[in-house]
Design an enzyme around this catalytic site. Sequence first.
Site, mmCIF file in Angstrom:
data_model
loop_
_atom_site.group_PDB
_atom_site.id
_atom_site.type_symbol
_atom_site.label_atom_id
_atom_site.label_comp_id
_atom_site.label_asym_id
_atom_site.label_seq_id
_atom_site.Cartn_x
_atom_site.Cartn_y
_atom_site.Cartn_z
ATOM 1 N N CYS A 7 51.927 35.355 46.131
ATOM 2 C CA CYS A 7 51.222 36.632 46.027
ATOM 3 C C CYS A 7 49.971 36.508 46.891
ATOM 4 O O CYS A 7 49.152 35.608 46.669
ATOM 5 C CB CYS A 7 50.845 36.876 44.568
ATOM 6 S SG CYS A 7 49.711 38.252 44.309
ATOM 7 N N THR A 15 47.420 38.519 47.168
ATOM 8 C CA THR A 15 46.185 38.892 46.490
ATOM 9 C C THR A 15 45.654 37.712 45.673
ATOM 10 O O THR A 15 44.489 37.302 45.804
ATOM 11 C CB THR A 15 46.425 40.103 45.553
ATOM 12 O OG1 THR A 15 47.134 41.109 46.282
ATOM 13 C CG2 THR A 15 45.121 40.662 45.035
ATOM 14 N N CYS A 75 51.393 41.211 51.840
ATOM 15 C CA CYS A 75 51.629 41.327 50.397
ATOM 16 C C CYS A 75 53.094 40.992 50.242
ATOM 17 O O CYS A 75 53.938 41.516 50.989
ATOM 18 C CB CYS A 75 51.367 42.751 49.908
ATOM 19 S SG CYS A 75 51.945 43.046 48.210
HETATM 20 N N1 DGL Z 1 52.664 40.780 45.539
HETATM 21 C C1 DGL Z 1 51.234 40.814 45.473
HETATM 22 C C2 DGL Z 1 50.638 40.385 46.810
HETATM 23 O O1 DGL Z 1 51.263 39.678 47.555
HETATM 24 C C3 DGL Z 1 50.521 42.043 45.072
HETATM 25 C C4 DGL Z 1 50.992 43.030 44.136
HETATM 26 C C5 DGL Z 1 49.886 43.499 43.210
HETATM 27 O O2 DGL Z 1 49.017 44.302 43.600
HETATM 28 O O3 DGL Z 1 49.962 43.068 42.068
HETATM 29 O O4 DGL Z 1 49.517 40.708 47.114
#
Ligand code: DGL
Length: 270
Positions: free
Chosen positions: A83, A85, A197
Site C-alpha cells: 500500500c 499510502t 496506489c
Molecule cells: N492501496 C492503497 C495505496 O496503495 C490505498 C487505498 C486507501 O486509500 O486505503 O495507497
Amino acid sequence: MGHFANQAVDPAAPIVLFDTGVGGLTVLAELRKVLPEAPVIYAADYAGLPYGTKTEAEVAARVCGLLGRMSERYHPRAICIACNTASTIALGMVREVLEVPVIGTVPAIKPAAEMTQTGVIGLLGTAATVRQGYVDELERQFASDKLLIRHAAPELVEQAERKLRGDTIDSAAIAATVAGLRDHTRGMEIDTVVLACTHFPLLEDELRAAMGGGVRFVHGAEGIARRIAYLTEGQEFARGDGDRVVVTAPPDQAMLDAFRPYGFDRIEQL
Ligand code: DGL
C-alpha cells in the site's frame, strides 16, 4: 544469496501482504510468478479503508498496531506493506518496531523518468500519498529534469474495490481522474503515468482507454515481488492447504469472492 538466507525459517512461515483492501493483490499477482510455493497471509484493513483521506498520524498508528498484531499471531518470515499510502507514511516506523524484514512500496518515479519521451509524467495516488515528502524526495532524485504532475484520485480506490466484487464501475469517476491530469497546463504532453496506489493497476484497462494515445502506465508490483524473493532467497517454502485473508471488519461473501481467484479460500477477522 538473500539477506536472511542463513537464518533457519519454518517452511510454513507466511509472507504477510498488507493493504487496506484489494490493492495488494496487484503485488500478490507478481509474487506468485516468482514464489509460487510461498505461504501467504493477506491482511486487509477494511475497518480503516480508505487510508488516503486520513492524517499521517492516523495511518501510522493503524499500520504499526495492525502489523504488530499480525507478527505476534502469525510469525511471518517477511511483511510487505503493499500500500503506497501506508508505506510512504509508516515504513520507517514499522521497521523500527518489528524485527521481521519489511518490504515497502515505492512510487515508480524512477522507471517513469527513464521511460518518458516528452518529459511530462503523471502521478496518480491517494491524497495522503501525493503530499508526502517521500514523493518529493523521489522526484528530486530521479525526475528533477522532468515535469511531474501529481493528482490525487481517491475515487479510484472505491472503483477498484467495486470491480473486484463484480459491481459496475462508475465511468464518470475514471473520466474525472483522467481530466485531473489532462487539465493541467501541460497535461496533454503526459506520455507516462505512475500508478502510485496499489489499487490503481486493477483499473489499468479503464484508465488506458480514457487516457488514449499510447500512454504508458508504470507501477512497482514487479520490483516489490523481486525484492521479496531476494530477501527470502534460500529459504524453504511449504504452502500447505490454501492461503487465508485476514480482515479487520466483519467479512462477507463479496469480499471472499474478490480474493478467491487469487488462491484464497478462507477469510477471517483479526
Ligand atoms: N492501496 C492503497 C495505496 O496503495 C490505498 C487505498 C486507501 O486509500 O486505503 O495507497
